[in-house]
Design an enzyme around this catalytic site. Sequence first.
Site, PDB file in Angstrom:
ATOM      1  N   PHE A 149       0.854  -1.188   0.000  1.00  0.00           N
ATOM      2  CA  PHE A 149       0.000   0.000   0.000  1.00  0.00           C
ATOM      3  C   PHE A 149       0.883   1.228   0.000  1.00  0.00           C
ATOM      4  O   PHE A 149       2.078   1.164   0.309  1.00  0.00           O
ATOM      5  CB  PHE A 149      -0.984  -0.009   1.183  1.00  0.00           C
ATOM      6  N   TYR A 150       0.291   2.334  -0.376  1.00  0.00           N
ATOM      7  CA  TYR A 150       1.031   3.577  -0.553  1.00  0.00           C
ATOM      8  C   TYR A 150       0.634   4.597   0.500  1.00  0.00           C
ATOM      9  O   TYR A 150      -0.535   4.733   0.849  1.00  0.00           O
ATOM     10  CB  TYR A 150       0.792   4.126  -1.972  1.00  0.00           C
ATOM     11  N   LEU A 151       1.640   5.310   0.992  1.00  0.00           N
ATOM     12  CA  LEU A 151       1.435   6.379   1.967  1.00  0.00           C
ATOM     13  C   LEU A 151       1.542   7.750   1.313  1.00  0.00           C
ATOM     14  O   LEU A 151       0.965   8.716   1.810  1.00  0.00           O
ATOM     15  CB  LEU A 151       2.461   6.264   3.098  1.00  0.00           C
TER      16      LEU A 151
END
Length: 158
Positions: A29-31
């Site tokens: 997942f991306y922050l």
Amino acid sequence: MATEIERKFLLRGDGWRGLADGGTAIRQFYLAVREGLTLRVRLREGRPAMITVKTGAGSARGEYEYPIPPADAAELEAARIGLVVEKRRHLVPLGGLTVEIDVFGGALAPLVVAEIELPSPDHPLVLPDWIGTEVTADRRYANAALALKGRPDAREAD
């Protein structure tokens, strides 16, 4: 600085399956995602959780990876942007190189993409017939874009 030199392709057919290992489950997942920068957390079966910073664009990018405790990765997931990317990565030898074939699950299924990391941008590459259209320069196939916008062919069907 660590540099990743990578080309990305769509596949034509399943000719790779008899050559591949059993694969490894990956959740990522991306922050943060912006032009020239992504911040990603990846959980890979049998390995420590990793936080990765990628810089630049195109086939050669800066890449910095650091292990983080699994509990930290779980807490950071609450701050994610976009989808959690689920995929199974299969490895296929190609001469002295390795083709990483990502079979996406969840909302990104049935997308299948092959990535080949190269030792230099001009490294010669002879592709097997099961590798199809190159999408290295097509930002829609970047994992960050998939997380934020979904599968390209699904978007085109809307």
